[in-house]
Design an enzyme around this catalytic site. Structure first.
Site, short mmCIF file in Angstrom:
data_model
loop_
_atom_site.label_atom_id
_atom_site.label_comp_id
_atom_site.label_asym_id
_atom_site.label_seq_id
_atom_site.Cartn_x
_atom_site.Cartn_y
_atom_site.Cartn_z
N GLY A 74 0.81 -1.22 0.00
CA GLY A 74 0.00 0.00 0.00
C GLY A 74 0.85 1.26 0.00
N THR A 75 1.89 1.28 0.79
CA THR A 75 2.70 2.49 0.90
C THR A 75 3.32 2.84 -0.45
OG1 THR A 75 3.13 2.06 3.22
CG2 THR A 75 4.69 3.49 2.09
N ASN A 191 -8.81 3.73 8.11
CA ASN A 191 -8.15 2.69 8.90
C ASN A 191 -8.44 2.78 10.39
OD1 ASN A 191 -6.63 5.02 8.05
ND2 ASN A 191 -4.94 4.31 9.31
N GLN A 219 -7.72 -0.38 3.07
CA GLN A 219 -8.53 -0.98 4.13
C GLN A 219 -9.80 -1.64 3.60
OE1 GLN A 219 -8.04 -1.63 7.29
NE2 GLN A 219 -6.03 -0.64 7.40
N CYS A 365 0.21 1.82 11.86
CA CYS A 365 1.49 2.50 11.80
C CYS A 365 1.73 3.36 13.01
CB CYS A 365 1.55 3.35 10.54
SG CYS A 365 1.05 2.39 9.14
N1 PLP Z 1 -3.22 3.08 3.42
C1 PLP Z 1 -4.00 2.71 4.45
C2 PLP Z 1 -5.37 3.28 4.58
C3 PLP Z 1 -3.53 1.79 5.40
O1 PLP Z 1 -4.30 1.43 6.43
C4 PLP Z 1 -2.21 1.26 5.26
C5 PLP Z 1 -1.67 0.33 6.26
O2 PLP Z 1 -2.20 0.11 7.31
C6 PLP Z 1 -1.45 1.67 4.14
C7 PLP Z 1 -1.97 2.59 3.25
C8 PLP Z 1 -0.06 1.13 3.94
O3 PLP Z 1 -0.10 -0.18 3.43
P1 PLP Z 1 1.18 -1.17 3.56
O4 PLP Z 1 1.20 -1.66 4.95
O5 PLP Z 1 0.92 -2.27 2.58
O6 PLP Z 1 2.36 -0.39 3.17
#
Ligand code: PLP
Length: 420
Positions: A74-75, A191, A219, A365
């Site tokens: 996601g990041t 989230n 999410q 996070c």
């Molecule tokens: N975007 C949202 C809404 C999230 O909740 C998260 C992680 O919790 C991310 C992005 C990041 O995803 P990743 O953990 O795969 O990097």
């Protein structure tokens, strides 16, 4: 689940990988391990598996196979969309440092208006519009654009149920400022509190102003239906470990019509947008896990919602001072979030952990940093109250026994912590 087993209520942070996902991906780590870019037979076998995974994954998100760019999660997907689309559009629109053809940072008012001696060319500052409750992968990318390219970052407020203020979005896109807007980036589901945002309305407002929309669906994927093309979304980020694939896997779905610059340079894989040898086993895992998650949701959605609502009622019963955060109805099916005035969420979650209930105080996070959940602050909740947040998330319906066990633990924890 027996009494002695810990009850895992942190699915929004990550989910386990199921045996069938491991079984489906394993052959691509052992026997069919070739590089999908290789022209030989084994390479072509790997490429076919990658194509099949792409097609299945795209169809489960209402997209076309060509939309899918496999990433590390996601990041990375949010970074690629926010930075890549905003920079490509900045250049096309003749905004910022690109107005003079220079690939240089523009920042501060002096840069926007020309310096006192009149030597710097006047440039129109690029803009990006996000919501005030975005994950740091989106908000941090927007801040990066501000730091390096002088973007104005506009944060659209939310109401007390964490819903994005659509009138404020409309106003933010009106007139000259709207004409400098490169991208609107907003989440499908939050989230921290699980509220689901009206993405189709966001898209129609943004598109009326000719601004593309990036959706962070991290999410939501595997939990609620996603129809990227029907919603006319321009790009959409998902993360595998939220729906049962291993961590470090995800995708950005991005339409061919959307201008986007890669942020990683290399061999040109994934339409040139995400260079690096593709993770075939990972792509297979993503496709199988999403299919599995969607199928499970289709079968158990009502039960999941019913058990969520039973847990909400049970928490309210045992701690009448506790308040549900987010929208009571337009929220993710297995998402329960409360504030517990009089305690800190951190103390509560540590105490619950000792009682075999694993949950979270907010976003994944934020764990380890113990920051005040930013969505709650954006919703107008006092910092002192926001600090008492607790989030319980699950993908399988809870049983009555589970709910009794959780509510009893919460009742005892809260009583013990408020007595001190
Ligand atoms: N975007 C949202 C809404 C999230 O909740 C998260 C992680 O919790 C991310 C992005 C990041 O995803 P990743 O953990 O795969 O990097």
């Amino acid at each position: 689940m027996t009494d002695s087993e810990a009850l895992y209520l942190d699915a929004a942070a990550t989910e386990p990988v199921s045996r069938d996902v491991i079984d489906a991906m394993t052959p691509f780590l052992t026997d069919a391990y070739a590089n999908p870019a290789s022209v030989h037979q084994p390479g072509r076998t790997a490429a076919r598996a990658l194509d099949a995974a792409r097609a299945s994954f795209a169809s489960d998100l209402g997209a076309k196979p060509d939309d899918v760019i496999f990433t590390s999660g996601g990041t990375e997907s949010d970074n690629l969309a926010v930075k890549g689309i905003a920079m490509a559009r900045m250049r096309r629109m003749g905004l910022g440092g690109f107005a003079t053809g220079a690939v240089s940072a523009v920042s501060g008012d002096a840069a926007a208006s020309g310096d006192a001696a009149g030597t710097a060319p006047a440039v129109r500052r690029p803009r990006i519009v996000i919501s005030s409750i975005e994950h740091p992968a989106v908000s941090g990318s927007a801040d990066w654009l501000a730091r390096w390219f002088g973007f104005d970052v506009v944060r659209i407020p939310v109401d007390d149920e964490a819903h994005i203020d659509l009138d404020a979005l409309e106003q933010a896109l009106d007139g000259e400022a709207g004409e400098r807007t490169t991208l609107v980036a907003m989440m499908l589901a939050n989230n921290e509190v699980g509220s689901v945002e009206p993405i189709e309305r966001i898209v129609s407002i943004a598109h009326a102003h000719h601004v593309p929309v990036h959706v962070d669906a991290v999410q939501a994927a595997g939990l609620i239906p996603i129809r990227m093309r029907d919603w006319d979304v321009d790009s959409l980020a998902v993360s595998g470990h939220k729906f049962g694939a291993p961590k470090g896997l995800g995708a950005l779905l991005v339409r061919g019509r959307t201008p986007i610059e890669p942020i990683i340079s290399g061999g040109g894989q994934e339409r040139g947008l995400r260079s690096g040898t593709q993770n075939v086993a990972g792509a297979v895992a993503l496709a199988i896990a999403l299919r599995r998650s969607n199928t499970r949701m289709a079968a158990h959605y009502r039960e999941l919602v019913a058990s969520r609502d039973m847990l909400i009622d049970a928490v309210r019963r045992v701690v009448p001072r506790a308040e549900l955060t987010g929208d009571p109805e337009r929220r993710l099916p297995g998402h329960v979030s409360f504030v517990f005035p009089g305690v800190t969420g951190e103390a509560l979650l540590v105490d619950l952990d000792a009682r075999g209930i694993a949950c979270s105080s907010g976003s994944a996070c934020a764990i380890g940093r113990h920051e005040i959940p930013p969505t709650l602050l954006a919703m107008g909740i006092e910092p002192q109250i926001a600090k008492s947040a607790l989030r319980m998330t699950f993908r399988e319906p809870l049983t009555r026994v589970d709910i009794e066990r959780i509510s009893l633990a919460i009742e005892e924890s809260y009583a013990a912590l408020t007595k001190r």
